[in-house]
Design a protein around this motif. Structure first.
Motif, PDB file in Angstrom:
ATOM      1  N   ASN A  88       0.952  -1.057  -0.007  1.00 43.43           N
ATOM      2  CA  ASN A  88       0.083  -0.054  -0.004  1.00 43.43           C
ATOM      3  C   ASN A  88       0.796   1.196  -0.034  1.00 43.43           C
ATOM      4  O   ASN A  88       1.829   1.353   0.748  1.00 43.43           O
ATOM      5  N   TYR A  89       0.344   2.084  -0.889  1.00 46.49           N
ATOM      6  CA  TYR A  89       1.097   3.344  -1.047  1.00 46.49           C
ATOM      7  C   TYR A  89      -0.082   4.470  -0.556  1.00 46.49           C
ATOM      8  O   TYR A  89      -1.142   4.642  -1.311  1.00 46.49           O
ATOM      9  N   ALA A  90       0.137   5.491   0.418  1.00 46.57           N
ATOM     10  CA  ALA A  90      -1.037   6.517   0.765  1.00 46.57           C
ATOM     11  C   ALA A  90      -0.269   7.854   0.162  1.00 46.57           C
ATOM     12  O   ALA A  90       0.706   7.944  -0.195  1.00 46.57           O
ATOM     13  N   SER A  91      -1.415   8.483  -0.577  1.00 47.54           N
ATOM     14  CA  SER A  91      -1.061   9.711  -1.124  1.00 47.54           C
ATOM     15  C   SER A  91      -1.961  10.808  -1.091  1.00 47.54           C
ATOM     16  O   SER A  91      -3.191  10.497  -1.196  1.00 47.54           O
ATOM     17  N   GLU A  92      -1.684  12.129  -0.875  1.00 45.90           N
ATOM     18  CA  GLU A  92      -2.704  13.197  -0.788  1.00 45.90           C
ATOM     19  C   GLU A  92      -2.230  14.005  -1.773  1.00 45.90           C
ATOM     20  O   GLU A  92      -1.329  14.454  -1.957  1.00 45.90           O
ATOM     21  N   GLY A  93      -3.438  14.449  -2.613  1.00 43.44           N
ATOM     22  CA  GLY A  93      -3.335  15.336  -3.550  1.00 43.44           C
ATOM     23  C   GLY A  93      -3.906  16.621  -3.216  1.00 43.44           C
ATOM     24  O   GLY A  93      -5.025  16.668  -2.314  1.00 43.44           O
ATOM     25  N   PHE A 117       2.234   9.380  -5.828  1.00 44.80           N
ATOM     26  CA  PHE A 117       2.205   7.955  -5.782  1.00 44.80           C
ATOM     27  C   PHE A 117       3.363   7.494  -6.849  1.00 44.80           C
ATOM     28  O   PHE A 117       4.190   6.539  -6.381  1.00 44.80           O
ATOM     29  N   LEU A 118       3.347   7.834  -7.984  1.00 43.66           N
ATOM     30  CA  LEU A 118       4.123   7.414  -9.047  1.00 43.66           C
ATOM     31  C   LEU A 118       5.478   7.612  -8.497  1.00 43.66           C
ATOM     32  O   LEU A 118       6.579   6.906  -8.755  1.00 43.66           O
ATOM     33  N   LEU A 119       5.887   8.965  -8.062  1.00 38.04           N
ATOM     34  CA  LEU A 119       7.178   9.162  -7.519  1.00 38.04           C
ATOM     35  C   LEU A 119       7.614   8.193  -6.371  1.00 38.04           C
ATOM     36  O   LEU A 119       8.747   7.784  -6.362  1.00 38.04           O
ATOM     37  N   GLU A 120       6.815   7.909  -5.461  1.00 38.28           N
ATOM     38  CA  GLU A 120       7.225   7.088  -4.645  1.00 38.28           C
ATOM     39  C   GLU A 120       7.363   5.608  -4.830  1.00 38.28           C
ATOM     40  O   GLU A 120       8.145   4.830  -4.410  1.00 38.28           O
ATOM     41  N   TYR A 121       6.460   5.035  -5.808  1.00 39.94           N
ATOM     42  CA  TYR A 121       6.510   4.121  -6.200  1.00 39.94           C
ATOM     43  C   TYR A 121       7.830   3.662  -7.058  1.00 39.94           C
ATOM     44  O   TYR A 121       8.568   2.504  -6.863  1.00 39.94           O
ATOM     45  N   GLN A 122       8.184   4.665  -7.740  1.00 37.37           N
ATOM     46  CA  GLN A 122       9.904   4.711  -8.505  1.00 37.37           C
ATOM     47  C   GLN A 122      10.808   4.308  -7.467  1.00 37.37           C
ATOM     48  O   GLN A 122      11.923   3.953  -8.054  1.00 37.37           O
ATOM     49  N   LYS A 123      10.603   4.609  -6.419  1.00 35.07           N
ATOM     50  CA  LYS A 123      12.102   4.639  -5.332  1.00 35.07           C
ATOM     51  C   LYS A 123      12.618   3.224  -5.076  1.00 35.07           C
ATOM     52  O   LYS A 123      11.701   2.368  -5.215  1.00 35.07           O
TER      53      LYS A 123
END
Length: 123
Positions: A88-93, A117-123
Motif C-alpha cells: 500500500n502507498y498512501a498519497s494526498e493530492g 504515488f508514481l514518484l514514491e513507487y519508483q523509489k
C-alpha cells in the motif's frame, strides 16, 4: 500501469467553510479516469484505467475528498491509497485556486495524488 478504482472508495465531496452557491457533485469514478488519462498524456507514461481489478495492476481507493473554502482561495484535498502487488502507498493530492468547478478541481487534485504515488513507487 493500469488503475482500477475500488468500489469502497468515497464518492462524495465534503465541503467545509462557507461558500456561495451550490456545487454539483461530479461522478468521482469518471473524474478519476479523466485524471489518469490526462496524466498519461502529460507525462507520456503508459497509464490506463480498467473496470475490474483482474484487469488492473493498481487498485486505487479514495479515502477522503475535502473541498475547503477560504477567504480568497479554495483547496481540494484528496486522500488516496494505492495497492500494487500487496503493498500500500498512501498519497494526498492538493489543488488550490480562486474557485473553479468541483469536477475540475477534483481532477487536478487526483492528478497530483497519482503523480505523488508514481514518484514514491519508483523509489
Amino acid at each position: 500501469m493500469i488503475f482500477t478504482l475500488s468500489s469502497a472508495s468515497v464518492k462524495y465531496i465534503n465541503v467545509t467553510e462557507s461558500h456561495l452557491g451550490e456545487a454539483s457533485t461530479p461522478n468521482v469514478k469518471e473524474v478519476f479516469e479523466q485524471a489518469v488519462s490526462e496524466l498519461a498524456e502529460e507525462t507520456k507514461l503508459d497509464l490506463k484505467t480498467a473496470d475490474h481489478i483482474s484487469q488492473a495492476s493498481v487498485e486505487a481507493k479514495i479515502e477522503d475528498i475535502n473541498w475547503k473554502f477560504g477567504f480568497s482561495k479554495t483547496d481540494m484535498i484528496t486522500q488516496l491509497n494505492f495497492n500494487i502487488n500487496g503493498k500500500n502507498y498512501a498519497s494526498e493530492g492538493h489543488f488550490k485556486n480562486l474557485g473553479g468547478s468541483a469536477g475540475n478541481n477534483l481532477k487536478r487534485s487526483f492528478k497530483n495524488a497519482i503523480y505523488k504515488f508514481l514518484l514514491e513507487y519508483q523509489k
